[in-house]
Design a protein around this motif. Structure first.
Motif, PDB file in Angstrom:
ATOM      1  N   ASP A 238       0.829  -1.115  -0.055  1.00 46.11           N
ATOM      2  CA  ASP A 238       0.026   0.013   0.024  1.00 46.11           C
ATOM      3  C   ASP A 238       0.847   1.548  -0.033  1.00 46.11           C
ATOM      4  N   PHE A 239       1.768   1.200   0.775  1.00 43.68           N
ATOM      5  CA  PHE A 239       2.688   2.310   1.168  1.00 43.68           C
ATOM      6  C   PHE A 239       3.442   2.652  -0.458  1.00 43.68           C
ATOM      7  N   GLY A 240       4.021   1.612  -0.931  1.00 46.68           N
ATOM      8  CA  GLY A 240       4.701   1.593  -2.407  1.00 46.68           C
ATOM      9  C   GLY A 240       3.730   2.347  -3.201  1.00 46.68           C
ATOM     10  N   LYS A 241       2.613   1.696  -3.398  1.00 48.44           N
ATOM     11  CA  LYS A 241       1.764   2.210  -4.298  1.00 48.44           C
ATOM     12  C   LYS A 241       1.537   3.849  -4.307  1.00 48.44           C
ATOM     13  N   ARG A 242       1.204   4.032  -3.016  1.00 53.48           N
ATOM     14  CA  ARG A 242       0.996   5.443  -2.649  1.00 53.48           C
ATOM     15  C   ARG A 242       2.144   6.539  -3.011  1.00 53.48           C
ATOM     16  N   GLU A 244       4.472   5.665  -5.044  1.00 52.76           N
ATOM     17  CA  GLU A 244       4.602   5.547  -6.731  1.00 52.76           C
ATOM     18  C   GLU A 244       3.782   6.980  -7.299  1.00 52.76           C
ATOM     19  N   ASN A 245       2.643   6.907  -7.013  1.00 50.30           N
ATOM     20  CA  ASN A 245       1.537   8.066  -7.387  1.00 50.30           C
ATOM     21  C   ASN A 245       2.096   9.422  -6.906  1.00 50.30           C
ATOM     22  N   LEU A 246       2.642   9.375  -5.757  1.00 53.72           N
ATOM     23  CA  LEU A 246       3.291  10.631  -5.433  1.00 53.72           C
ATOM     24  C   LEU A 246       4.274  11.172  -6.307  1.00 53.72           C
ATOM     25  N   ALA A 247       5.154  10.167  -6.600  1.00 50.32           N
ATOM     26  CA  ALA A 247       6.382  10.419  -7.163  1.00 50.32           C
ATOM     27  C   ALA A 247       6.141  10.951  -8.710  1.00 50.32           C
ATOM     28  N   GLU A 248       4.884  10.241  -9.492  1.00 53.21           N
ATOM     29  CA  GLU A 248       4.537  10.873 -10.514  1.00 53.21           C
ATOM     30  C   GLU A 248       4.134  12.086 -10.602  1.00 53.21           C
ATOM     31  N   ASN A 249       3.345  12.473  -9.569  1.00 53.65           N
ATOM     32  CA  ASN A 249       2.506  13.844  -9.393  1.00 53.65           C
ATOM     33  C   ASN A 249       3.737  14.748  -9.213  1.00 53.65           C
ATOM     34  N   LEU A 250       4.928  14.437  -8.490  1.00 47.81           N
ATOM     35  CA  LEU A 250       5.927  15.272  -8.369  1.00 47.81           C
ATOM     36  C   LEU A 250       6.628  15.516  -9.557  1.00 47.81           C
ATOM     37  N   LEU A 251       6.753  14.334 -10.424  1.00 43.71           N
ATOM     38  CA  LEU A 251       7.743  14.745 -11.644  1.00 43.71           C
ATOM     39  C   LEU A 251       6.872  15.528 -12.567  1.00 43.71           C
ATOM     40  N   ASP A 252       5.374  15.542 -12.467  1.00 42.64           N
ATOM     41  CA  ASP A 252       4.609  16.429 -13.382  1.00 42.64           C
ATOM     42  C   ASP A 252       4.734  17.894 -12.788  1.00 42.64           C
ATOM     43  N   GLN A 253       5.116  18.134 -11.304  1.00 44.14           N
ATOM     44  CA  GLN A 253       5.162  19.458 -10.806  1.00 44.14           C
ATOM     45  C   GLN A 253       6.548  19.901 -11.344  1.00 44.14           C
ATOM     46  N   LEU A 254       7.589  19.095 -11.312  1.00 44.92           N
ATOM     47  CA  LEU A 254       8.968  19.364 -11.829  1.00 44.92           C
ATOM     48  C   LEU A 254       8.717  20.084 -13.471  1.00 44.92           C
ATOM     49  N   CYS A 255       7.870  19.222 -14.153  1.00 44.40           N
ATOM     50  CA  CYS A 255       7.828  19.324 -15.665  1.00 44.40           C
ATOM     51  C   CYS A 255       7.198  20.855 -15.781  1.00 44.40           C
ATOM     52  N   GLU A 256       6.255  20.772 -14.919  1.00 48.95           N
ATOM     53  CA  GLU A 256       5.544  22.438 -15.144  1.00 48.95           C
ATOM     54  C   GLU A 256       6.599  23.580 -14.706  1.00 48.95           C
ATOM     55  N   ASN A 257       7.346  23.280 -13.787  1.00 49.07           N
ATOM     56  CA  ASN A 257       8.498  24.209 -13.534  1.00 49.07           C
ATOM     57  C   ASN A 257       9.582  24.310 -14.561  1.00 49.07           C
ATOM     58  N   LEU A 258       9.783  23.368 -15.018  1.00 51.43           N
ATOM     59  CA  LEU A 258      10.790  23.282 -16.205  1.00 51.43           C
ATOM     60  C   LEU A 258      10.225  23.777 -17.742  1.00 51.43           C
ATOM     61  N   PRO A 275       8.501   2.361 -15.450  1.00 54.07           N
ATOM     62  CA  PRO A 275       9.620   2.729 -14.616  1.00 54.07           C
ATOM     63  C   PRO A 275      10.177   1.676 -13.853  1.00 54.07           C
ATOM     64  N   SER A 276      11.383   1.725 -13.040  1.00 53.06           N
ATOM     65  CA  SER A 276      11.924   1.023 -12.018  1.00 53.06           C
ATOM     66  C   SER A 276      11.432   1.565 -10.706  1.00 53.06           C
ATOM     67  N   PHE A 277      10.927   0.894  -9.878  1.00 49.76           N
ATOM     68  CA  PHE A 277      10.410   1.351  -8.771  1.00 49.76           C
ATOM     69  C   PHE A 277      11.012   0.466  -7.271  1.00 49.76           C
ATOM     70  N   GLY A 278      11.697   0.996  -6.603  1.00 55.89           N
ATOM     71  CA  GLY A 278      11.999   0.190  -5.452  1.00 55.89           C
ATOM     72  C   GLY A 278      12.130   0.739  -4.143  1.00 55.89           C
ATOM     73  N   THR A 279      12.102   0.005  -3.340  1.00 52.45           N
ATOM     74  CA  THR A 279      12.437   0.585  -1.671  1.00 52.45           C
ATOM     75  C   THR A 279      13.574   0.053  -1.082  1.00 52.45           C
ATOM     76  N   LYS A 280      14.404   0.904  -0.593  1.00 50.56           N
ATOM     77  CA  LYS A 280      15.540   0.345   0.313  1.00 50.56           C
ATOM     78  C   LYS A 280      14.976   0.464   1.845  1.00 50.56           C
ATOM     79  N   VAL A 281      14.776  -0.419   2.757  1.00 55.45           N
ATOM     80  CA  VAL A 281      14.717  -0.488   3.939  1.00 55.45           C
ATOM     81  C   VAL A 281      15.944  -0.447   4.930  1.00 55.45           C
TER      82      VAL A 281
END
Ligand code: OGA
Ligand code: NI
Length: 439
Positions: A238-242, A244-258, A275-281
């Motif tokens: 659940d944490f990973g999925k959320r 992932e969504n947050l990362a994609e939203n942030l990337l779009d915010q970066l796009c807008e700024n750029l 994409p590759s998406f992984g978590t290092k605990v």
């Protein structure tokens, strides 16, 4: 006798004072309840006689000063019976920063510890972004804050990001339990086998950390990891999925700024498999000699955007800014964001990946859960044409080729990596050392 800060700006023990009676603890409070405040909390288990007459360093986001213990104690005792914590905290911060005292103390501090004060000022400025403001009147300022953080820090911390706090608490609790149950013994065995128990000389080729890796995308390995309870797996999924969504939203915010079209970065990261998406605990256990070994040696991250859920009490993460190591302050329920080498390449250096490291602490076990949203292995990375200058400085390559190089030279500066990718034949000249497991 003066107590000096012990590595972190956010903890203060009476190291060297020979007093076991009490200690001072600086506790971070969420900015949105008390803007820019690090709260000073005094925990006492004994009398104060031994402390009286000494001075202590008090560092908050508002001030960095020295204060007589007696003075602080009087201030504290006049307030400690008031049940309203916010009132108490407000009063303390107010008193410490009241103009007269502030100037006086700042001067003393400046004379004594000019450099320390400078670093403190940077720490105070560390960008914290309230993401919920993206939906309101302050959207423009918030986007500008993100842009400034990406250009000048390579790091920022987000609050009100939409991740449920109970999920975060649960993940933290289960990660700590998992460490105790299945990782701690392995870590201690590792110390033994590598002869790290004594730490008589500085160690520069090992990190004082205990980690395991989860992959979410392109294929999850969550159910292949041994020793995880079903409950823990479900929470991490659940944490990973959320995230992932947050990362994609942030990337779009970066796009807008750029000035890039929406979805540009996500598309570049996609390759043929997404994409590759992984978590290092990670856990950074207490270390008897922090000066001898790092929790994680200095590096920049190779990939795209990194989302870090770090311990809210034990600090340790530092970033390099203008030649100084600046603490990334623990902030309850926040997520620390930083940019990897790929974003530096794609933005042609407008944004930068920034060196960071984890220092060890004598006390406390620091948990950190770092999630890496990276390009797919066959994604082709290159500077965005609208950001490329005539003479494009940054190379174009397939992400996997970069990772092969990075694995051997992670703890070396990034510039030779870019140089080597520009001239593919030079890759071998970097002479990769033993490869490290990394995203
Ligand atoms: C990393 C990293 C920081 C931390 O794993 O690349 O920088 O606090 N981790 O664990
Ligand atoms: Ni890192």
């Amino acid at each position: 006798m003066v107590c000096s800060p012990s590595g972190s700006a956010f903890s203060h023990h009476q190291e060297g004072c020979g007093v076991e009676r009490g200690y001072l603890r600086l506790v971070e409070m969420p900015r949105y309840t008390l803007p820019t405040v690090v709260v000073l909390q005094m925990v006492t288990v004994g009398g104060f006689e031994d402390w009286l007459g000494h001075t202590i360093s008090v560092k908050s986001r508002f001030c960095a000063c020295r204060i007589a213990v007696l003075e602080f104690y009087l201030l504290w005792s006049s307030l400690c019976y008031n049940d309203n914590e916010e009132y108490r905290i407000g009063k303390i911060i107010g008193t410490l920063t009241s103009s007269h005292n502030w100037l006086l103390r700042t001067k003393t501090f400046q004379d004594e510890r000019y450099k320390e004060r400078e670093i403190m000022e940077q720490t105070i400025k560390f960008p914290v972004v309230n993401l919920s403001k993206l939906n309101g009147e302050e959207r423009d300022q918030t986007m500008a804050l993100i842009n400034d953080a990406c250009e000048n820090w390579g790091f920022f911390e987000i609050v009100n990001h939409g991740l449920p706090y109970d999920l975060m608490d649960n993940v933290e609790k289960m990660t700590k339990e998992h460490y105790k149950k299945t990782m701690e013994q392995k870590f201690n065995d590792m110390l033994k086998s590598k002869g790290l128990e004594k730490l008589e000389t500085e160690v520069e080729d090992v990190d004082w950390e205990s980690t395991f890796y989860l992959r979410h995308l392109p294929q999850s390995n969550l159910y292949d990891i041994p020793d995880m309870s079903d409950e823990y797996r479900t929470a991490m999924k659940d944490f990973g999925k959320r995230l992932e969504n947050l990362a994609e939203n942030l990337l779009d915010q970066l796009c807008e700024n750029l000035g890039l079209e929406k979805g540009y970065l996500k598309k570049m990261f996609h390759g043929t498999k997404g994409p590759s998406f992984g978590t290092k605990v990670s856990n950074y256990p207490p270390c008897p000699k922090p000066e001898m070994i790092k929790g994680l040696r200095a590096h920049t991250d190779a990939g795209g955007i990194i989302l870090l859920f770090q311990d809210d009490k034990v600090s340790g993460l530092q970033l390099l800014k203008d030649g100084d190591w600046i603490d990334v302050p623990p902030l309850n329920h926040s997520i620390v964001i930083n940019l990897g080498d790929q974003l530096e390449v794609i933005t042609n250096g407008k944004y930068k990946s920034v060196m960071h490291r984890v220092v060890t602490q004598k006390e406390g076990n620091r948990m950190s859960i770092a999630s890496f949203y990276n390009p797919g292995s066959d994604a082709e990375i290159s500077p965005a044409s609208s950001l490329a200058s005539k003479e494009t400085e940054y190379p174009s390559f397939v992400f996997d080729d970069y990772m092969k190089l990075y694995a051997g030279v992670k703890f070396q500066p990034k510039e030779p990596r870019f140089e080597a990718m520009r001239n593919a034949t030079a890759v071998t000249e970097l002479n990769p050392a033993a490869s490290v497991e990394t995203f």
